[in-house]
Design a protein around this motif. Structure first.
Motif, short mmCIF file in Angstrom:
data_model
loop_
_atom_site.label_atom_id
_atom_site.label_comp_id
_atom_site.label_asym_id
_atom_site.label_seq_id
_atom_site.Cartn_x
_atom_site.Cartn_y
_atom_site.Cartn_z
N GLN A 161 0.82 -1.21 0.00
CA GLN A 161 0.00 0.00 0.00
C GLN A 161 0.85 1.26 0.00
O GLN A 161 0.46 2.29 -0.55
CB GLN A 161 -0.94 -0.01 1.21
CG GLN A 161 -2.03 -1.07 1.15
CD GLN A 161 -2.80 -1.21 2.44
OE1 GLN A 161 -2.53 -0.49 3.41
NE2 GLN A 161 -3.73 -2.14 2.49
N GLN A 162 2.02 1.18 0.63
CA GLN A 162 2.88 2.35 0.73
C GLN A 162 3.80 2.52 -0.47
O GLN A 162 4.43 3.57 -0.63
CB GLN A 162 3.72 2.27 2.01
CG GLN A 162 2.89 2.38 3.29
CD GLN A 162 3.71 2.20 4.54
OE1 GLN A 162 4.85 1.74 4.51
NE2 GLN A 162 3.12 2.56 5.69
N ALA A 163 3.87 1.50 -1.32
CA ALA A 163 4.71 1.62 -2.53
C ALA A 163 4.12 2.70 -3.44
O ALA A 163 2.91 2.74 -3.65
CB ALA A 163 4.77 0.28 -3.25
N PRO A 164 4.97 3.57 -3.99
CA PRO A 164 4.45 4.70 -4.78
C PRO A 164 3.79 4.31 -6.09
O PRO A 164 2.95 5.03 -6.60
CB PRO A 164 5.70 5.55 -5.02
CG PRO A 164 6.84 4.60 -4.88
CD PRO A 164 6.43 3.62 -3.84
N ASP A 165 4.17 3.17 -6.65
CA ASP A 165 3.57 2.74 -7.91
C ASP A 165 3.77 1.24 -8.07
O ASP A 165 4.42 0.59 -7.25
CB ASP A 165 4.19 3.49 -9.10
CG ASP A 165 5.71 3.43 -9.10
OD1 ASP A 165 6.26 2.32 -8.92
OD2 ASP A 165 6.36 4.47 -9.28
N ALA A 215 9.18 -3.47 -2.47
CA ALA A 215 8.53 -3.26 -1.18
C ALA A 215 8.18 -4.59 -0.51
O ALA A 215 8.40 -4.77 0.69
CB ALA A 215 7.28 -2.41 -1.36
N ALA A 230 7.25 -0.30 -7.97
CA ALA A 230 7.96 -0.37 -6.69
C ALA A 230 7.46 -1.48 -5.78
O ALA A 230 8.05 -1.75 -4.73
CB ALA A 230 7.83 0.98 -5.96
N LYS A 231 6.38 -2.13 -6.16
CA LYS A 231 5.76 -3.11 -5.27
C LYS A 231 6.64 -4.33 -5.02
O LYS A 231 6.68 -4.86 -3.91
CB LYS A 231 4.40 -3.53 -5.82
CG LYS A 231 3.37 -2.40 -5.82
CD LYS A 231 2.02 -2.89 -6.28
CE LYS A 231 1.05 -1.70 -6.43
NZ LYS A 231 0.83 -1.00 -5.15
N TYR A 291 0.13 -8.46 -5.47
CA TYR A 291 0.98 -7.39 -5.99
C TYR A 291 1.49 -7.73 -7.39
O TYR A 291 1.69 -6.85 -8.22
CB TYR A 291 2.13 -7.10 -5.04
CG TYR A 291 3.28 -8.08 -5.10
CD1 TYR A 291 4.41 -7.83 -5.88
CD2 TYR A 291 3.24 -9.28 -4.38
CE1 TYR A 291 5.46 -8.73 -5.93
CE2 TYR A 291 4.28 -10.18 -4.43
CZ TYR A 291 5.39 -9.90 -5.21
OH TYR A 291 6.43 -10.80 -5.27
#
Length: 205
Positions: free
Chosen positions: A81-85, A92, A88-89, A139
């Motif tokens: 959820q905090q990954a910017p896009d 993360a 990036a998952k 993800y």
């Protein structure tokens, strides 16, 4: 005079104590070598007391494993959820996975070192297990939807999962002598992405 019935809070508190003691014994001795009598003795209560809160040792094991699964999933879900896009998952999830295993080694062992042949008897454990599986695939599905990966989300997710688990187990067992776990993870992931003929998400911090 009859004893005053325990409140829900008192019952929950004692169940937590049982689970804490049992977890330590399971890790130290293996579940097959732990008895309800040993759990009671460690708690300093009568041999029958734990049976007032749990049916048997298997129910205790299922309870602590379900809690560990949920904690594992929550940590990874928060990282996603905090990954910017979408790109990036992957990083993360990998970082959160390794951090969880190192921060909560007992919980990690409960999840992956022990199994129960009758897991279907425990709906909470079954649901917790399914949540973890979905967490390790969701993800990847998002990355596929974003055009970053191609293929079967479950297969790819399990490939990444197997990689992370293998590295974590080796690190926890001090088996990566002369090799940094993060470096190994980056190289393996890049190789997997190259094999799928896609550009890998950046893995550098």
């Amino acid at each position: 005079m009859a004893k005053k019935p325990k409140t829900d809070e008192e019952i929950a508190a004692f169940r937590d104590k049982v689970c804490d003691v049992a977890t330590r014994l399971f890790i130290e001795r293996g579940p097959q070598n732990v008895t309800m009598r040993q759990i009671a003795s460690t708690l300093g209560v009568s041999p029958m007391t734990p049976y007032r809160y749990f049916q048997d040792k298997d129910e205790i094991l299922a309870t602590v494993r379900a809690e560990a699964f949920h904690r594992f999933s929550a940590n990874l879900e928060q990282a996603v959820q905090q990954a910017p896009d979408a790109r990036a998952k992957a990083r993360a999830v990998g970082d959160a996975y390794v951090a969880f295993a190192k921060t909560y080694p007992a919980a990690y062992q409960l999840i992956f070192s022990f199994t129960q042949p009758d897991e279907e008897r425990y709906p909470e454990l079954r649901q917790a297990n399914l949540r973890a599986q979905e967490t390790m695939v969701a993800y990847v599905r998002e990355m596929i939807d974003a055009g970053l990966l191609e293929g079967d989300a479950q297969l790819i997710g399990y490939m990444f999962w197997a990689t992370l688990h293998g590295i974590v187990v080796l690190e926890l067992a001090s088996g990566l002598r002369g090799m940094d776990g993060d470096t190994l993870r980056e190289k393996i992931m890049r190789t997997l992405y190259a094999g799928m003929r896609v550009n890998p998400p950046t893995l550098e911090h």
